[in-house]
Design an enzyme around this catalytic site. Structure first.
Site, PDB file in Angstrom:
ATOM      1  N   GLU A 172       0.833  -1.204   0.000  1.00  0.00           N
ATOM      2  CA  GLU A 172       0.000   0.000   0.000  1.00  0.00           C
ATOM      3  C   GLU A 172       0.870   1.258   0.000  1.00  0.00           C
ATOM      4  O   GLU A 172       0.584   2.228  -0.716  1.00  0.00           O
ATOM      5  CB  GLU A 172      -0.952  -0.030   1.199  1.00  0.00           C
ATOM      6  CG  GLU A 172      -2.113  -0.982   0.929  1.00  0.00           C
ATOM      7  CD  GLU A 172      -2.898  -1.453   2.143  1.00  0.00           C
ATOM      8  OE1 GLU A 172      -3.829  -2.232   1.950  1.00  0.00           O
ATOM      9  OE2 GLU A 172      -2.571  -1.066   3.276  1.00  0.00           O
ATOM     10  N   ASP A 309      -2.952  -8.580  18.858  1.00  0.00           N
ATOM     11  CA  ASP A 309      -1.585  -8.776  18.373  1.00  0.00           C
ATOM     12  C   ASP A 309      -0.638  -9.277  19.456  1.00  0.00           C
ATOM     13  O   ASP A 309       0.433  -9.807  19.157  1.00  0.00           O
ATOM     14  CB  ASP A 309      -1.022  -7.446  17.832  1.00  0.00           C
ATOM     15  CG  ASP A 309      -1.577  -7.097  16.466  1.00  0.00           C
ATOM     16  OD1 ASP A 309      -2.445  -7.842  15.970  1.00  0.00           O
ATOM     17  OD2 ASP A 309      -1.141  -6.074  15.903  1.00  0.00           O
TER      18      ASP A 309
HETATM   19  C1  FAD Z   1       0.053   0.027   8.939  1.00  0.00           C
HETATM   20  C2  FAD Z   1      -0.859  -1.081   9.392  1.00  0.00           C
HETATM   21  C3  FAD Z   1      -1.870  -1.543   8.536  1.00  0.00           C
HETATM   22  C4  FAD Z   1      -2.726  -2.561   8.947  1.00  0.00           C
HETATM   23  N1  FAD Z   1      -3.716  -2.982   8.096  1.00  0.00           N
HETATM   24  C5  FAD Z   1      -4.600  -3.902   8.505  1.00  0.00           C
HETATM   25  C6  FAD Z   1      -5.688  -4.289   7.661  1.00  0.00           C
HETATM   26  O1  FAD Z   1      -5.840  -3.797   6.534  1.00  0.00           O
HETATM   27  N2  FAD Z   1      -6.558  -5.222   8.129  1.00  0.00           N
HETATM   28  C7  FAD Z   1      -6.424  -5.780   9.376  1.00  0.00           C
HETATM   29  O2  FAD Z   1      -7.257  -6.608   9.769  1.00  0.00           O
HETATM   30  N3  FAD Z   1      -5.410  -5.443  10.176  1.00  0.00           N
HETATM   31  C8  FAD Z   1      -4.494  -4.521   9.786  1.00  0.00           C
HETATM   32  N4  FAD Z   1      -3.457  -4.167  10.605  1.00  0.00           N
HETATM   33  C9  FAD Z   1      -3.284  -4.855  11.888  1.00  0.00           C
HETATM   34  C10 FAD Z   1      -4.202  -4.310  12.962  1.00  0.00           C
HETATM   35  O3  FAD Z   1      -4.086  -2.914  13.041  1.00  0.00           O
HETATM   36  C11 FAD Z   1      -3.817  -4.960  14.287  1.00  0.00           C
HETATM   37  O4  FAD Z   1      -3.917  -6.355  14.149  1.00  0.00           O
HETATM   38  C12 FAD Z   1      -4.737  -4.502  15.411  1.00  0.00           C
HETATM   39  O5  FAD Z   1      -4.589  -3.122  15.633  1.00  0.00           O
HETATM   40  C13 FAD Z   1      -4.448  -5.273  16.700  1.00  0.00           C
HETATM   41  O6  FAD Z   1      -5.321  -4.838  17.700  1.00  0.00           O
HETATM   42  P1  FAD Z   1      -4.864  -4.852  19.211  1.00  0.00           P
HETATM   43  O7  FAD Z   1      -6.081  -4.460  20.004  1.00  0.00           O
HETATM   44  O8  FAD Z   1      -4.196  -6.120  19.540  1.00  0.00           O
HETATM   45  O9  FAD Z   1      -3.754  -3.722  19.331  1.00  0.00           O
HETATM   46  P2  FAD Z   1      -3.746  -2.200  18.877  1.00  0.00           P
HETATM   47  O10 FAD Z   1      -4.891  -1.886  18.009  1.00  0.00           O
HETATM   48  O11 FAD Z   1      -2.382  -1.944  18.372  1.00  0.00           O
HETATM   49  O12 FAD Z   1      -3.968  -1.415  20.243  1.00  0.00           O
HETATM   50  C14 FAD Z   1      -3.055  -1.426  21.284  1.00  0.00           C
HETATM   51  C15 FAD Z   1      -3.377  -0.286  22.225  1.00  0.00           C
HETATM   52  O13 FAD Z   1      -2.621  -0.437  23.412  1.00  0.00           O
HETATM   53  C16 FAD Z   1      -2.097   0.809  23.818  1.00  0.00           C
HETATM   54  N5  FAD Z   1      -0.895   0.542  24.599  1.00  0.00           N
HETATM   55  C17 FAD Z   1       0.256  -0.052  24.180  1.00  0.00           C
HETATM   56  N6  FAD Z   1       1.114  -0.168  25.215  1.00  0.00           N
HETATM   57  C18 FAD Z   1       0.498   0.356  26.299  1.00  0.00           C
HETATM   58  C19 FAD Z   1       0.890   0.503  27.664  1.00  0.00           C
HETATM   59  N7  FAD Z   1       2.062   0.089  28.112  1.00  0.00           N
HETATM   60  N8  FAD Z   1       0.017   1.087  28.491  1.00  0.00           N
HETATM   61  C20 FAD Z   1      -1.193   1.529  28.068  1.00  0.00           C
HETATM   62  N9  FAD Z   1      -1.608   1.394  26.788  1.00  0.00           N
HETATM   63  C21 FAD Z   1      -0.775   0.808  25.915  1.00  0.00           C
HETATM   64  C22 FAD Z   1      -1.846   1.537  22.517  1.00  0.00           C
HETATM   65  O14 FAD Z   1      -1.813   2.930  22.715  1.00  0.00           O
HETATM   66  C23 FAD Z   1      -3.021   1.083  21.656  1.00  0.00           C
HETATM   67  O15 FAD Z   1      -4.134   1.948  21.780  1.00  0.00           O
HETATM   68  C24 FAD Z   1      -2.575  -3.136  10.218  1.00  0.00           C
HETATM   69  C25 FAD Z   1      -1.565  -2.683  11.065  1.00  0.00           C
HETATM   70  C26 FAD Z   1      -0.718  -1.657  10.675  1.00  0.00           C
HETATM   71  C27 FAD Z   1       0.364  -1.164  11.605  1.00  0.00           C
END
Ligand code: FAD
Length: 438
Positions: A172, A309
């Site tokens: 992308e 993740d």
């Molecule tokens: C550039 C990019 C493109 C992507 N494109 C896609 C796509 O097209 N389709 C798809 O399905 N997935 C996509 N993904 C993957 C998707 O974004 C992740 O799988 C998803 O965000 C994971 O969700 P999560 O809740 O595990 O973590 P996240 O969404 O990363 O959230 C983690 C949260 O924890 C907080 N945090 C971290 N450490 C701490 C701490 N120590 N204390 C307090 N808060 C903290 C952060 O601020 C954040 O808000 C993409 C990722 C990226 C980087």
């Protein structure tokens, strides 16, 4: 019932997993605290649009407080979690602590340089809004610096962009860079022709988008080539400095002079995973993800869930689930069901099962690839599917009308109106002092 008597659920991380869990529990009799170190939820799938000036940061981020405004059983705490005390059921924050009865840890991932942490400065990854605006600064500054450059070789290096990693994010980014140089900036400069920019997409694997079926990879590669992107597969990166990238394919090494290198080659779990594993005796995999039980809890700690993740969750075929938003969201819903069942005294929910809704990627503004079950298609219709799905998803938390409008505008005008250069220039990327004449 007084508030004190309520079961205290602490959710660390307001990303896709944590936020979905909190929202799915909106009718539950619980005392929910959502902790995040940022005050917003970030729609990471559209970060590349911010990095390339198509959307503004506020289009893809929504304040957590606004999202949970009406959910009276939940409060938001802006704080950074640092560690855990599972015996006393306590989360350590950078500035205090918080007690829980149940805990959900969903702090996501960060860029992974596979031991080459010194490359980070020369090749930023795309994980946060700051990363996106830093990439935007570098990309648009590169054209400005090339315009001022009197030396041809140096001007070429300014106009050479290397994207490392050909997964969806790398593809992308490369597609958007090609579009910027071929369409957006056309006629904007006087000395350089932005269309002369070289965009290289480098990956170690045999083909781009290796997680997709080969025929879709092929279609995506053709669409990228049509935009002028140079694809280098089976190529390893040996070194990255602010001025060049050293590539190796077979026995051949090549030094590419490039001032803008972007890293999209991989992610590792948030360091909080290791802290949690150390405190609970859980194991982490090589990417730092916490290995979870089939119900997403930790062994010996049914009150602690790890999702998104940060979790290493193995499915029927023995492979861990991919780090995608759909996994995190389904896990958030699942945890909410488990907790509700426990509070209501119902039977424990069955193990978590992921329902794969399919995957997709876009290439520039006209092409895309979609893989849903047995269905594979590519081209303009795939691009439209991608747009539709992302807008629907964005709708869950964000201000989609504005985004749709901005998108439609940039689409029809070829304009990337958010192509602002903000933030501090770094040493080494200053424009040449000697000014060229017309
Ligand atoms: C550039 C990019 C493109 C992507 N494109 C896609 C796509 O097209 N389709 C798809 O399905 N997935 C996509 N993904 C993957 C998707 O974004 C992740 O799988 C998803 O965000 C994971 O969700 P999560 O809740 O595990 O973590 P996240 O969404 O990363 O959230 C983690 C949260 O924890 C907080 N945090 C971290 N450490 C701490 C701490 N120590 N204390 C307090 N808060 C903290 C952060 O601020 C954040 O808000 C993409 C990722 C990226 C980087």
């Amino acid at each position: 019932m007084g508030r004190m008597a309520l079961h205290r659920l602490v959710i660390v991380g307001g990303g896709f997993g944590g936020l979905v869990a909190a929202r799915a529990l909106r009718r539950a009799t619980l005392d929910i605290t959502l902790i995040d170190r940022r005050n917003f939820h970030l729609f990471q799938p559209l970060l590349y649009q911010v990095a390339t000036g198509g959307l503004s940061p506020a289009n893809i981020a929504a304040p957590l407080r606004a999202i949970l405004k009406r959910q009276t059983n939940a409060r938001v705490l802006l704080a950074e979690a640092r560690g855990f005390d599972p015996v006393n059921r306590r989360v350590h924050l950078a500035d205090g602590h918080l007690d829980y009865d149940s805990l959900v840890v969903a702090t996501g991932a960060r860029s992974n340089y596979f031991g080459h942490d010194t490359w980070e400065h020369a090749a930023p990854g795309l994980k946060s809004l700051e990363d996106a605006t830093e990439i935007r600064r570098r990309v648009f500054s590169a054209f400005e610096q090339a315009e001022r450059e009197t030396d041809r070789a140096r001007a070429r290096a300014r106009l050479t962009f290397v994207v490392i990693g050909a997964g969806p994010t790398g593809v992308e980014l490369a597609g958007a860079l090609a579009e910027i140089s071929r369409d957006t900036l056309r006629n904007d400069f006087r000395r350089i022709n932005p269309a002369d920019a070289s965009i290289l997409l480098v990956d170690m694997s045999e083909r781009i988008l290796p997680s997709f079926p080969p025929e879709l990879s092929e279609k995506a590669a053709a669409a990228l080539r049509a935009l002028g992107v140079i694809i280098r597969c089976k190529t390893a990166v040996q070194n990255i400095t602010p001025e060049h990238v050293l590539l190796k394919a077979d026995d051949h090494t090549e030094q590419v002079f490039a001032h803008t290198t972007l890293w999209a080659a991989g992610v590792a779990a948030s360091p909080l995973g290791k802290a949690l594993a150390d405190a609970t005796g859980a194991h982490v995999d090589r990417a730092g993800r916490v290995i979870v039980e089939p119900n997403l809890t930790l062994k010996g700690h049914p009150e602690i869930f790890v999702i998104g993740d940060l979790a290493h969750c193995v499915t029927g075929d023995g492979k861990p689930l991919p780090g995608v938003a759909t996994v995190a969201m389904q896990q958030g819903h699942y945890v909410a069901r488990v907790l509700e069942a426990r509070i209501n005294g119902d039977a424990e929910a069955k193990p978590f099962v992921y329902k794969d809704p399919g995957s997709m990627a876009t290439i520039g503004r006209k092409a895309g690839i979609v893989h849903i079950g047995k269905w594979c298609y590519s081209g303009y219709f795939a691009w439209l599917t991608w747009l539709f799905v992302h807008l629907i998803k964005l709708m869950e938390f964000h201000n989609r009308v504005l985004v749709l409008f901005q998108w439609a505008w940039s689409y029809f005008t070829f304009n990337r109106s958010a192509r602002l250069i903000t933030g501090e220039a770094q040493s080494g990327d200053h424009a040449p002092k000697e000014l060229p004449h017309h």
